[in-house]
Design a protein around this motif. Structure first.
Motif, PDB file in Angstrom:
ATOM      1  N   TYR A  35      40.200  30.420  49.787  1.00 40.16           N
ATOM      2  CA  TYR A  35      41.097  31.078  50.735  1.00 40.16           C
ATOM      3  C   TYR A  35      42.265  31.744  50.008  1.00 40.16           C
ATOM      4  O   TYR A  35      42.577  32.913  50.252  1.00 40.16           O
ATOM      5  CB  TYR A  35      41.610  30.057  51.763  1.00 40.16           C
ATOM      6  CG  TYR A  35      42.638  30.612  52.710  1.00 40.16           C
ATOM      7  CD1 TYR A  35      42.257  31.397  53.785  1.00 40.16           C
ATOM      8  CD2 TYR A  35      43.989  30.357  52.517  1.00 40.16           C
ATOM      9  CE1 TYR A  35      43.197  31.908  54.663  1.00 40.16           C
ATOM     10  CE2 TYR A  35      44.938  30.866  53.388  1.00 40.16           C
ATOM     11  CZ  TYR A  35      44.541  31.639  54.458  1.00 40.16           C
ATOM     12  OH  TYR A  35      45.478  32.152  55.313  1.00 40.16           O
ATOM     13  N   VAL A  36      42.892  31.026  49.096  1.00 43.83           N
ATOM     14  CA  VAL A  36      44.043  31.557  48.373  1.00 43.83           C
ATOM     15  C   VAL A  36      43.634  32.722  47.477  1.00 43.83           C
ATOM     16  O   VAL A  36      44.279  33.769  47.466  1.00 43.83           O
ATOM     17  CB  VAL A  36      44.734  30.445  47.548  1.00 43.83           C
ATOM     18  CG1 VAL A  36      45.774  31.021  46.621  1.00 43.83           C
ATOM     19  CG2 VAL A  36      45.355  29.408  48.460  1.00 43.83           C
ATOM     20  N   VAL A  37      42.547  32.545  46.725  1.00 46.56           N
ATOM     21  CA  VAL A  37      42.118  33.584  45.788  1.00 46.56           C
ATOM     22  C   VAL A  37      41.703  34.851  46.535  1.00 46.56           C
ATOM     23  O   VAL A  37      42.077  35.960  46.138  1.00 46.56           O
ATOM     24  CB  VAL A  37      40.977  33.063  44.890  1.00 46.56           C
ATOM     25  CG1 VAL A  37      40.326  34.185  44.112  1.00 46.56           C
ATOM     26  CG2 VAL A  37      41.513  32.004  43.940  1.00 46.56           C
ATOM     27  N   LYS A  38      40.972  34.715  47.608  1.00 50.34           N
ATOM     28  CA  LYS A  38      40.540  35.898  48.362  1.00 50.34           C
ATOM     29  C   LYS A  38      41.723  36.636  48.979  1.00 50.34           C
ATOM     30  O   LYS A  38      41.675  37.844  49.168  1.00 50.34           O
ATOM     31  CB  LYS A  38      39.528  35.518  49.441  1.00 50.34           C
ATOM     32  CG  LYS A  38      38.154  35.247  48.867  1.00 50.34           C
ATOM     33  CD  LYS A  38      37.139  35.024  49.942  1.00 50.34           C
ATOM     34  CE  LYS A  38      35.757  34.861  49.308  1.00 50.34           C
ATOM     35  NZ  LYS A  38      34.704  34.775  50.311  1.00 50.34           N
ATOM     36  N   ALA A  45      35.195  40.256  48.433  1.00 50.09           N
ATOM     37  CA  ALA A  45      33.749  40.069  48.518  1.00 50.09           C
ATOM     38  C   ALA A  45      33.149  39.716  47.160  1.00 50.09           C
ATOM     39  O   ALA A  45      32.073  39.110  47.086  1.00 50.09           O
ATOM     40  CB  ALA A  45      33.088  41.325  49.063  1.00 50.09           C
ATOM     41  N   GLU A  46      33.825  40.067  46.094  1.00 53.46           N
ATOM     42  CA  GLU A  46      33.340  39.803  44.740  1.00 53.46           C
ATOM     43  C   GLU A  46      33.687  38.392  44.246  1.00 53.46           C
ATOM     44  O   GLU A  46      33.236  37.982  43.189  1.00 53.46           O
ATOM     45  CB  GLU A  46      33.944  40.823  43.765  1.00 53.46           C
ATOM     46  CG  GLU A  46      33.651  42.259  44.102  1.00 53.46           C
ATOM     47  CD  GLU A  46      32.253  42.677  43.718  1.00 53.46           C
ATOM     48  OE1 GLU A  46      31.729  42.158  42.720  1.00 53.46           O
ATOM     49  OE2 GLU A  46      31.686  43.522  44.426  1.00 53.46           O
ATOM     50  N   VAL A  47      34.489  37.660  44.981  1.00 52.21           N
ATOM     51  CA  VAL A  47      34.938  36.331  44.547  1.00 52.21           C
ATOM     52  C   VAL A  47      33.857  35.294  44.844  1.00 52.21           C
ATOM     53  O   VAL A  47      33.328  35.234  45.952  1.00 52.21           O
ATOM     54  CB  VAL A  47      36.251  35.936  45.264  1.00 52.21           C
ATOM     55  CG1 VAL A  47      36.641  34.509  44.946  1.00 52.21           C
ATOM     56  CG2 VAL A  47      37.364  36.885  44.885  1.00 52.21           C
ATOM     57  N   ILE A  69      41.412  39.577  37.897  1.00 53.02           N
ATOM     58  CA  ILE A  69      41.784  38.370  37.154  1.00 53.02           C
ATOM     59  C   ILE A  69      43.298  38.287  36.984  1.00 53.02           C
ATOM     60  O   ILE A  69      43.897  37.229  37.133  1.00 53.02           O
ATOM     61  CB  ILE A  69      41.051  38.304  35.796  1.00 53.02           C
ATOM     62  CG1 ILE A  69      39.567  38.039  36.031  1.00 53.02           C
ATOM     63  CG2 ILE A  69      41.642  37.223  34.901  1.00 53.02           C
ATOM     64  CD1 ILE A  69      38.724  38.044  34.778  1.00 53.02           C
ATOM     65  N   GLY A  70      43.923  39.413  36.697  1.00 48.03           N
ATOM     66  CA  GLY A  70      45.378  39.434  36.524  1.00 48.03           C
ATOM     67  C   GLY A  70      46.128  39.012  37.772  1.00 48.03           C
ATOM     68  O   GLY A  70      47.185  38.391  37.693  1.00 48.03           O
ATOM     69  N   LYS A  71      45.587  39.342  38.940  1.00 46.29           N
ATOM     70  CA  LYS A  71      46.234  38.952  40.194  1.00 46.29           C
ATOM     71  C   LYS A  71      46.138  37.447  40.417  1.00 46.29           C
ATOM     72  O   LYS A  71      47.045  36.834  40.980  1.00 46.29           O
ATOM     73  CB  LYS A  71      45.615  39.716  41.352  1.00 46.29           C
ATOM     74  CG  LYS A  71      45.914  41.194  41.297  1.00 46.29           C
ATOM     75  CD  LYS A  71      45.225  41.912  42.436  1.00 46.29           C
ATOM     76  CE  LYS A  71      45.508  43.374  42.398  1.00 46.29           C
ATOM     77  NZ  LYS A  71      44.808  44.094  41.368  1.00 46.29           N
ATOM     78  N   ILE A  72      45.040  36.851  39.983  1.00 46.24           N
ATOM     79  CA  ILE A  72      44.870  35.407  40.139  1.00 46.24           C
ATOM     80  C   ILE A  72      45.742  34.655  39.139  1.00 46.24           C
ATOM     81  O   ILE A  72      46.364  33.655  39.472  1.00 46.24           O
ATOM     82  CB  ILE A  72      43.394  35.016  39.966  1.00 46.24           C
ATOM     83  CG1 ILE A  72      42.556  35.644  41.069  1.00 46.24           C
ATOM     84  CG2 ILE A  72      43.222  33.502  39.960  1.00 46.24           C
ATOM     85  CD1 ILE A  72      41.069  35.515  40.862  1.00 46.24           C
ATOM     86  N   VAL A  73      45.801  35.165  37.911  1.00 46.51           N
ATOM     87  CA  VAL A  73      46.585  34.493  36.867  1.00 46.51           C
ATOM     88  C   VAL A  73      48.076  34.678  37.107  1.00 46.51           C
ATOM     89  O   VAL A  73      48.854  33.729  36.986  1.00 46.51           O
ATOM     90  CB  VAL A  73      46.170  35.000  35.470  1.00 46.51           C
ATOM     91  CG1 VAL A  73      47.068  34.447  34.402  1.00 46.51           C
ATOM     92  CG2 VAL A  73      44.720  34.637  35.193  1.00 46.51           C
ATOM     93  N   GLY A  74      48.500  35.875  37.459  1.00 38.30           N
ATOM     94  CA  GLY A  74      49.903  36.139  37.733  1.00 38.30           C
ATOM     95  C   GLY A  74      50.711  36.332  36.460  1.00 38.30           C
ATOM     96  O   GLY A  74      50.213  36.163  35.347  1.00 38.30           O
TER      97      GLY A  74
END
Length: 104
Positions: A35-38, A45-47, A69-74
């Motif tokens: 939920y958080v990652v999407k 849709a790619e997650v 990936i950069g958005k997830i890592v921050g």
């Protein structure tokens, strides 16, 4: 979703804790991460989220587009550290060890 997460983080799910149900709590953690990652990425849709269980614990693996990936890592890894902190805290309440990895 947040009501379930709050109950999970605070140990409100006494039935799962009493029965030792680790699969249900692991699925809840997995769905929380999903939920958080999407919500963070441009291409939800790619997650894909998978969980690998070992004798030491479990690892929730996140796979997504290279651009996301950069958005997830921050910045300086703060976003993924926050996700890992929430997951490990919730898993610790159930006496489990769960880690979160972003896979290239």
């Amino acid at each position: 979703m947040f009501k379930k997460l709050f109950s999970f983080l605070t140990g409100g799910d006494k039935k799962a804790a009493a029965t030792g149900s680790s699969t249900g709590s692991l699925r809840e953690l997995e769905s929380f991460v999903e939920y958080v990652v999407k919500a963070l990425v441009d291409s939800p849709a790619e997650v894909t989220i998978t969980t690998v269980e070992t004798e030491e614990g479990a690892t929730i693996q996140i796979r997504c587009c290279k651009e996301d990936i950069g958005k997830i890592v921050g910045k300086r890894g703060k976003t993924i550290m926050a996700i890992r902190s929430l997951v490990s805290g919730a898993a610790g309440r159930q006496r489990k060890r769960v880690s979160v990895d972003v896979i290239d």
